[in-house]
Scaffold this active site. Structure first.
Site, mmCIF file in Angstrom:
data_model
loop_
_atom_site.group_PDB
_atom_site.id
_atom_site.type_symbol
_atom_site.label_atom_id
_atom_site.label_comp_id
_atom_site.label_asym_id
_atom_site.label_seq_id
_atom_site.Cartn_x
_atom_site.Cartn_y
_atom_site.Cartn_z
ATOM 1 N N ARG A 1 2.234 62.653 -10.536
ATOM 2 C CA ARG A 1 2.551 63.716 -9.572
ATOM 3 C C ARG A 1 4.049 63.779 -9.300
ATOM 4 N NH1 ARG A 1 -0.098 66.627 -6.198
ATOM 5 N NH2 ARG A 1 -1.982 65.382 -6.066
ATOM 6 N N GLU B 1 14.755 56.876 -14.229
ATOM 7 C CA GLU B 1 15.276 56.210 -15.417
ATOM 8 C C GLU B 1 14.777 56.822 -16.724
ATOM 9 O OE1 GLU B 1 15.774 51.693 -14.587
ATOM 10 O OE2 GLU B 1 14.395 52.458 -13.088
ATOM 11 N N GLY C 1 20.529 57.512 -3.477
ATOM 12 C CA GLY C 1 20.987 58.842 -3.894
ATOM 13 C C GLY C 1 19.863 59.613 -4.551
ATOM 14 N N THR C 2 18.710 58.959 -4.642
ATOM 15 C CA THR C 2 17.582 59.494 -5.397
ATOM 16 C C THR C 2 16.743 60.478 -4.599
ATOM 17 O OG1 THR C 2 16.543 57.460 -4.698
ATOM 18 C CG2 THR C 2 17.331 57.542 -6.947
ATOM 19 N N GLY D 1 6.527 57.782 -10.242
ATOM 20 C CA GLY D 1 7.964 57.564 -10.038
ATOM 21 C C GLY D 1 8.739 58.004 -11.256
ATOM 22 N N ASN E 1 8.593 66.013 -5.271
ATOM 23 C CA ASN E 1 9.658 66.961 -4.936
ATOM 24 C C ASN E 1 10.336 67.392 -6.225
ATOM 25 O OD1 ASN E 1 12.264 68.061 -4.249
ATOM 26 N ND2 ASN E 1 11.930 67.283 -2.187
ATOM 27 N N PHE F 1 22.302 52.788 -10.154
ATOM 28 C CA PHE F 1 21.936 52.696 -11.573
ATOM 29 C C PHE F 1 21.647 51.261 -11.977
ATOM 30 C CE2 PHE F 1 25.219 55.991 -10.862
ATOM 31 C CZ PHE F 1 24.346 57.058 -10.810
#
Ligand code: MOS
Length: 757
Positions: free
Chosen positions: A645, A722, A483-484, A719, A648, A256
């Protein structure tokens, strides 16, 4: 069999091949089985344990450190203090994010904040080191610390920019004349002050390192969002060439932003490992995570909005007062987003920064956007109420068709769709604009909305793709997965280009010896890395195609037709409707090649001069408030996001829902309290520093507007992550107003604030 994938051509990414739920995390199994190794879990022979000694005062000097008892204690191998620490090379880090604070640890006796590292006790076991650390006696000469913004206000400074990234003092048009002429045109001016407290990131994995040094060589296993930054920082501080520094960070338990800079624990571990010639492990305790890994500083934000009765805003002022330390420059750039969110000719955004005796703040989940939008999007709601205009409508009335900062067109922007689809699916039209008018049993019910936004950042990134003779592939990049889902997305993109099942593509990241990639911050990892992995995969594929064409034993020998990857590691040419097929495995084996590899480097280019890149979203909250007790629950939260886009859907949802939960924490619970005498953190544990747990979270859902950004990259992903937190606190505060008629402008919205009239 038809050629389903047209490799070497960008049209491949024009169709939504990767949409749908998306594959599971490729690292999911290793995480749930405990096989995934986090920094502190590497088992090195002969590892010693370091325990950090921290200052108990917030301002002053060390007059003496008595380490004699500690040094004689069982198992103790070394006690490092400013008296015996090796000299570090001084470098100017103030303008960069490379290290968290520009004060070199154990080089002098000055104390700038409570919790500052002043020593390291190293022993054969953690218990021995912990006990010995308790024996160290420190004598200080103490000065009165500055612990509140208001105390230091007279010394506040106005930074010209934010670490070189953007201007910190923004103005356009003429704010003064717009405000003075406003009274004559029958308009409305609102001026409000909003505050956000100090908050801390608190990822599950606390910051940890094992340093293993030999001669000039430094190896660190470090929980970091940027293996390259840690490499560069240690190379600088220890005056060692970057090639001799090796940073490994395979799995990271959340960041974070807290693991973005290099912090001083790593420097201490390297010092100790060099001295003892053995590996040294240092893990910050949860308490130390409140002083030694950054935080979001307090903000005091004054927003002035002037609008005509039809809701059109003609002036916006956003004046932020915030904090930094005496040994760094990071501040919370809360006014920056206000410059780009709404069309308005007259705008002023300022930042004043107060130096305090606290540890240096750092980026925390959308620095600037998160705090700034709490204020701006609360003020927009107040303006809508004042003018009796629907809160979504007032945002549409002031919609920015181009970036108001520079007039650039957006690369793509579907914020209107976010508002409309979100309002529709959330049931916004059922909202009663009159506060305290809706009840569910004894609970007051309210709905609130806010805009979310986050810049579409892309940085240069490189990657190497290797196709192996067993028909699998490996991608190497000095990126990291905090972790992303980086492992998964990297494997997905390479698998897609190479025509391989995702299980046949391994991602190797989190290692500074791989091709350089940017920090995992600024929601930029996928936007930066995915296009590079695509390109490297395409080049590797074309190399195999060339080998096949020149291989007399290949069915593809001298074929002029386009040769494409068709799945399961096969390559095919379409000869008049008949597929001619070979495979990676066969081609490489026939040619005695263990692997074929290619490296690519891609990054932003001219498109950045022609377009503004930004993601947007609309966030909606429903709250239920107990009118007698002030108890509050976010009963429903919904967001619609335009992020380009979505590669996932699973990891994306997970990212954004996580950010929304952090937004609920910000809105309702989180605040770090300093003891106003000692400057120490009172709430330095997870019992007193509240974060949402499962019982606090009700229904959350998100949708994505799945439109690729046509200009950001051949992948079209801007992306995400956040953006989920950015509008959350305002949406909740606005819902609280709608439910109760109480406008809470000071976060967090704790029940005492709802009880007081
Ligand atoms: Mo974000 S805290 O800018 O990585």
């Amino acid at each position: 069999m038809a050629a389903t994938t047209t490799v070497l051509e960008s049209e491949q990414f024009q169709k939504p091949i990767l949409l749908g739920e998306g594959p599971n995390r490729v690292d999911g199994r290793s995480k749930v089985t405990g096989e995934a190794r986090y920094a502190a879990e590497f088992s090195l022979n002969n590892v010693a344990y370091g325990v950090i000694i921290q200052s108990t005062i917030a301002n002053g000097y060390i007059t003496r450190i008595d380490t004699s008892s500690a040094a004689k204690s069982d198992g103790v191998l070394a006690v490092l203090t400013h008296d015996n620490a090796p000299k570090l090379k001084k470098a100017d880090f103030r303008t960069s994010f490379i290290i968290g604070e520009d004060h070199l640890v154990l080089q002098d006796i000055t104390i700038y904040y409570a919790g500052q590292h002043i020593g390291l006790v190293v022993a054969d076991t953690l218990e021995h080191a912990t006990y010995a650390a308790s024996l160290v006696r420190v004598v200080y000469e103490e000065d009165k610390p500055i612990l509140q913004t208001i105390q230091g206000l007279h010394t506040a400074y106005k930074p010209t920019n934010f670490h070189g990234f953007f201007e910190a003092q923004i103005s356009r048009g003429n704010v003064v004349s717009a405000l003075s002429s406003s009274s004559t045109v029958g308009s409305v001016i609102i001026e409000r002050v909003y505050t956000t407290p100090i908050v801390h990131h608190q990822p599950m994995e606390s910051i940890s390192v094992i340093a293993d040094c030999e001669g000039d060589n430094i190896t660190v296993y470090e929980s970091t969002s940027s293996v390259m930054r840690v490499r560069d920082a240690l190379s600088n501080l220890f005056d060692t060439p970057p090639e001799k520094v090796h940073v490994i960070s395979h799995y990271i338990g959340g960041s974070f932003g807290s693991k973005g800079p290099t912090w001083q624990h790593a420097v201490l571990a390297v010092m100790a490992s060099r001295k003892l010639k053995r590996p040294v492990k240092v893990v910050l305790t949860r308490q130390q995570m409140f002083t030694s890994a950054g935080h979001r500083p307090e903000t005091i934000q004054r927003i002035t909005l002037g609008a005509s009765r039809n809701g059109k805003i003609f002036v916006i002022k956003h004046n932020t007062i915030t904090q930094t330390s005496f040994i760094g420059d990071f501040f919370e750039p809360a006014s920056k987003t206000t410059a780009m969110l709404y069309a308005c000719d007259n705008m002023e955004g300022t930042h004043e920064v107060v130096r305090m005796n606290i540890s240096t703040p750092a980026q925390m989940r959308a620095p600037g956007e998160t705090t700034g939008l709490f204020a701006l999007e609360s003020a927009m709601d107040e303006l809508a109420c004042e003018l009796d205009i629907d809160p979504i409508s007032i945002r549409e009335i002031n919609y920015a068709d181009v970036n108001p900062e520079n007039g650039l067109p957006w690369s793509s922007k579907y914020l209107k769709d976010c508002y409309r689809i979100g309002a529709d699916l959330f049931g916004w039209l059922n909202r009663n604009p009159v506060p305290r008018s809706v009840r569910d049993g004894r609970f007051l019910v309210g709905m609130g909305a806010a805009t979310a936004t986050y810049p579409g950042i892309r940085s240069p990134a490189s990657a190497r793709v290797r196709i192996l003779s067993d028909g699998s592939a490996v991608v190497y990049a000095a990126s990291q997965d905090i972790g992303t889902g980086t492992y998964t997305v990297v494997s997905q993109v390479a698998a897609d280009v190479l025509g391989l099942p995702i299980e046949r593509v391994r991602s190797e990241i989190g290692d500074s010896s791989f091709p350089p990639a940017p920090p995992s911050g600024g929601s930029q990892t996928t936007a930066s890395l995915a296009p590079t992995v695509k390109e490297a995969s395409e080049v590797a594929l074309s190399k195999v195609v060339d080998i096949a064409r020149k291989d007399v034993t290949s069915p593809l020998y001298s074929k002029n037709e386009r040769i494409v990857a068709v799945g399961e590691g096969r390559l095919a040419a379409n000869q008049g409707g008949t597929p001619i097929v070979d495979s990676y495995q066969k081609i490489l084996n026939r040619n005695n090649l263990p692997f074929v590899e290619a490296e690519a480097k891609t990054g932003p280019g001219q498109e950045r001069k022609n377009y503004a890149f930004c993601s947007f979203g609309a966030e909606f909250a429903e709250v239920k408030v107990d009118p007698d007790l002030g108890e509050l629950k976010v009963s429903r939260f919904f967001g619609v996001f335009d992020v380009g886009r979505v590669i996932n859907a699973k990891t994306s949802r997970n990212q954004v829902i996580g950010a929304i939960i952090q937004g609920i924490g910000m809105a309702l619970m989180e605040q770090t309290i300093l003891d106003q005498t000692s400057g120490r953190v009172v709430t330095n544990n997870l019992a007193d520093y509240l974060v949402p747990v499962n019982a606090d979270i009700q229904e959350i859902d998100v949708r994505f507007i799945e439109k690729p950004d046509p200009y950001i990259s051949p992948i079209g992903a801007r992306g995400l992550g956040e953006i989920g937190i950015t509008g959350a606190a305002a949406a909740i505060a606005n819902a609280v107003y709608n439910a109760t008629g109480k406008r809470i402008r000071e976060l967090p919205i704790t029940l005492d604030k709802l009880l007081l009239d």
